[in-house]
Write an enzyme that holds these catalytic residues in place. Structure first.
Site, PDB file in Angstrom:
ATOM      1  N   ARG A 115       0.834  -1.206   0.000  1.00 60.64           N
ATOM      2  CA  ARG A 115       0.000   0.000   0.000  1.00 60.64           C
ATOM      3  C   ARG A 115       0.867   1.254   0.000  1.00 60.64           C
ATOM      4  NH1 ARG A 115      -4.085  -0.291   4.824  1.00 60.64           N
ATOM      5  NH2 ARG A 115      -4.371   1.880   4.295  1.00 60.64           N
ATOM      6  N   GLN A 146      -8.243  10.531   9.282  1.00 64.32           N
ATOM      7  CA  GLN A 146      -8.297   9.078   9.481  1.00 64.32           C
ATOM      8  C   GLN A 146      -7.335   8.392   8.512  1.00 64.32           C
ATOM      9  OE1 GLN A 146     -12.682   7.773   9.967  1.00 64.32           O
ATOM     10  NE2 GLN A 146     -12.794   9.794   9.049  1.00 64.32           N
ATOM     11  N   VAL A 148      -3.923   7.300   6.522  1.00 68.06           N
ATOM     12  CA  VAL A 148      -2.536   6.983   6.904  1.00 68.06           C
ATOM     13  C   VAL A 148      -1.588   7.289   5.743  1.00 68.06           C
ATOM     14  CG1 VAL A 148      -3.288   5.195   8.530  1.00 68.06           C
ATOM     15  CG2 VAL A 148      -2.716   4.526   6.184  1.00 68.06           C
ATOM     16  N   ASP A 149      -2.126   7.927   4.679  1.00 62.60           N
ATOM     17  CA  ASP A 149      -1.317   8.113   3.467  1.00 62.60           C
ATOM     18  C   ASP A 149      -0.316   9.267   3.538  1.00 62.60           C
ATOM     19  OD1 ASP A 149      -2.887  10.466   3.038  1.00 62.60           O
ATOM     20  OD2 ASP A 149      -4.339   9.355   1.840  1.00 62.60           O
ATOM     21  N   HIS A 166      -5.401   7.614  12.937  1.00 58.82           N
ATOM     22  CA  HIS A 166      -5.196   6.181  12.710  1.00 58.82           C
ATOM     23  C   HIS A 166      -3.762   5.848  12.326  1.00 58.82           C
ATOM     24  CE1 HIS A 166      -9.826   5.841  11.872  1.00 58.82           C
ATOM     25  NE2 HIS A 166      -9.530   6.110  13.132  1.00 58.82           N
TER      26      HIS A 166
HETATM   27  N1  APR Z   1     -14.338  13.453  -2.389  1.00 61.49           N
HETATM   28  C1  APR Z   1     -14.911  13.335  -1.179  1.00 61.49           C
HETATM   29  N2  APR Z   1     -15.419  12.176  -0.717  1.00 61.49           N
HETATM   30  C2  APR Z   1     -15.337  11.100  -1.501  1.00 61.49           C
HETATM   31  C3  APR Z   1     -14.742  11.133  -2.782  1.00 61.49           C
HETATM   32  C4  APR Z   1     -14.228  12.392  -3.227  1.00 61.49           C
HETATM   33  N3  APR Z   1     -13.639  12.536  -4.430  1.00 61.49           N
HETATM   34  N4  APR Z   1     -14.799   9.887  -3.314  1.00 61.49           N
HETATM   35  C5  APR Z   1     -15.403   9.101  -2.408  1.00 61.49           C
HETATM   36  N5  APR Z   1     -15.736   9.831  -1.320  1.00 61.49           N
HETATM   37  C6  APR Z   1     -16.385   9.400  -0.065  1.00 61.49           C
HETATM   38  C7  APR Z   1     -17.277   8.184  -0.219  1.00 61.49           C
HETATM   39  O1  APR Z   1     -18.583   8.541  -0.644  1.00 61.49           O
HETATM   40  C8  APR Z   1     -17.260   7.626   1.221  1.00 61.49           C
HETATM   41  O2  APR Z   1     -18.313   8.184   1.976  1.00 61.49           O
HETATM   42  O3  APR Z   1     -15.374   9.017   0.827  1.00 61.49           O
HETATM   43  C9  APR Z   1     -15.920   8.106   1.774  1.00 61.49           C
HETATM   44  C10 APR Z   1     -14.894   7.020   2.019  1.00 61.49           C
HETATM   45  O4  APR Z   1     -15.374   6.154   3.007  1.00 61.49           O
HETATM   46  P1  APR Z   1     -14.489   4.947   3.596  1.00 61.49           P
HETATM   47  O5  APR Z   1     -13.912   4.173   2.464  1.00 61.49           O
HETATM   48  O6  APR Z   1     -15.331   4.211   4.567  1.00 61.49           O
HETATM   49  O7  APR Z   1     -13.275   5.695   4.317  1.00 61.49           O
HETATM   50  P2  APR Z   1     -13.223   6.344   5.765  1.00 61.49           P
HETATM   51  O8  APR Z   1     -14.529   6.932   6.158  1.00 61.49           O
HETATM   52  O9  APR Z   1     -12.044   7.236   5.778  1.00 61.49           O
HETATM   53  O10 APR Z   1     -12.928   5.086   6.683  1.00 61.49           O
HETATM   54  C11 APR Z   1     -12.674   5.277   8.048  1.00 61.49           C
HETATM   55  O11 APR Z   1     -12.240   2.956   8.386  1.00 61.49           O
HETATM   56  O12 APR Z   1     -11.305   0.997   7.548  1.00 61.49           O
HETATM   57  C12 APR Z   1     -11.142   2.040   8.430  1.00 61.49           C
HETATM   58  O13 APR Z   1      -9.151   2.825   9.384  1.00 61.49           O
HETATM   59  C13 APR Z   1      -9.876   2.829   8.172  1.00 61.49           C
HETATM   60  O14 APR Z   1      -9.479   5.202   8.433  1.00 61.49           O
HETATM   61  C14 APR Z   1     -10.368   4.229   7.884  1.00 61.49           C
HETATM   62  C15 APR Z   1     -11.712   4.259   8.559  1.00 61.49           C
END
Ligand code: APR
Length: 305
Positions: A115, A146, A148-149, A166
């Site tokens: 990753r 949230q 880690v990138d 995170h």
């Molecule tokens: N701009 C803004 N939001 C976006 C975009 C974009 N271009 N593309 C997608 N999204 C939104 C999606 O609609 C979704 O609601 O980003 C969100 C990503 O959600 P997740 O994949 O669940 O990520 P996140 O909320 O950061 O997850 C939280 O879960 O698995 C754990 O530790 C991991 O930090 C992570 C935590």
């Protein structure tokens, strides 16, 4: 890492009692996402919403930001949930838990190094630069991410403006003594042997918060202390599935901040927000800056990254 028996579990996440005490007051029932979608389908970034959000930002002295994987989507980094998300191709419990690491540290390390390599090919996008521009505009900003990138760091946010809730894929810590260290440069990974601690010889692990683990000491406290005084709370690109970061945003709102949620898909948080901007992070943040009269500063495309 604190793992005392007095921690409070929220789903698979745990909070120390002191922070839970502060945050539990905002632990409210959110509306199911279907209900939110029903009222918000079709709405995008209407001019009146942008104007309202821009006004709030223009007069804000203190801005608390919560970011999730969505803010990095425009950089080419996949989100976790939903179609094409990381958790679609991998099982979290086999890779992002202490049990997974115990069972096969090699496998877990390989996944994180893979990753990390992908992230290195992904430059920050306009959303990251917009947040950086906001902090350069004289406002006090704290980003609780949230992610880690490390992309918020790439645009220049230092520890004083950033809480990596995170962890960070560029760091590791010792499973025995807790000592933190940076990973060696990408060129030297994957390591032939598992990395061990320079001080005590213990096995090093990725400095990433795994499912079922407690937040590191002070992390939520620091974010909550800032959130408490924020004039505006921006939430960008999170599915609102992980509670503590969302509670921080709701806490900021309860303490008086205008809560602005930015996401192309409505989440359970969107309906609680004072202003919901249904758009991608880069698009919404640049429109927001323009409405607030904050110049967007980012490198020319060829120099970006
Ligand atoms: N701009 C803004 N939001 C976006 C975009 C974009 N271009 N593309 C997608 N999204 C939104 C999606 O609609 C979704 O609601 O980003 C969100 C990503 O959600 P997740 O994949 O669940 O990520 P996140 O909320 O950061 O997850 C939280 O879960 O698995 C754990 O530790 C991991 O930090 C992570 C935590």
């Amino acid at each position: 890492m604190v793992t005392s028996s007095s921690t409070v579990a929220i789903g698979s996440w745990r909070l120390e009692p002191s922070v839970w005490f502060v945050l539990r007051s905002v632990c409210i029932e959110l509306e199911p996402v279907e209900a939110v979608g029903a009222t918000m389908n079709g709405d995008r970034m209407t001019p009146d919403r942008i104007a309202a959000a821009g006004n709030a930002l223009a007069s804000a002295k203190t801005v608390f930001v919560v970011t999730g994987a969505g803010i990095s989507a425009e950089s080419g980094i996949p989100t976790f949930r939903g179609a094409g998300g990381l958790w679609e191709g991998f099982r979290a419990e086999e890779l992002a838990t202490p049990a997974a690491f115990e069972a096969s540290p090699e496998r877990v390390w390989r996944w994180y190094l893979w990753r990390r390599e992908q992230y290195h090919a992904c430059p920050p996008n306009v959303g990251h630069w917009a947040l950086r521009s906001l902090s350069l505009s004289g406002r006090q900003c704290l980003i609780a991410t949230q992610n880690v990138d490390g992309l918020h760091r790439h645009v220049g946010h230092g520890d004083d403006e950033l809480v990596e809730l995170h962890g960070c894929i560029e760091k590791m810590h010792c499973t025995r003594c807790g000592r933190r260290a940076s990973l060696p440069p990408v060129a030297s990974s994957p390591p032939g042997e598992l990395p061990t601690c320079r001080e005590c010889g213990g096995l090093m692990r990725p400095h990433v918060l795994w499912f079922g683990e407690s937040y590191w000491d002070g992390v939520l406290e620091r974010a909550a202390a800032f959130a408490q005084h924020a004039d505006v709370c921006l939430v960008v690109g999170t599915s609102a599935q992980v509670w503590p970061p969302i509670q921080l945003a709701l806490f900021a709102q309860q303490q008086g901040a205008t809560l602005i949620d930015i996401n192309p898909e409505p989440t359970e948080l969107s309906n609680r927000a004072d202003i919901y901007l249904r758009a991608r992070g880069g698009e919404a943040l640049s429109a927001l800056l323009e409405a607030a009269g904050v110049p967007l500063s980012m490198p020319e495309p060829e120099a970006a990254g």
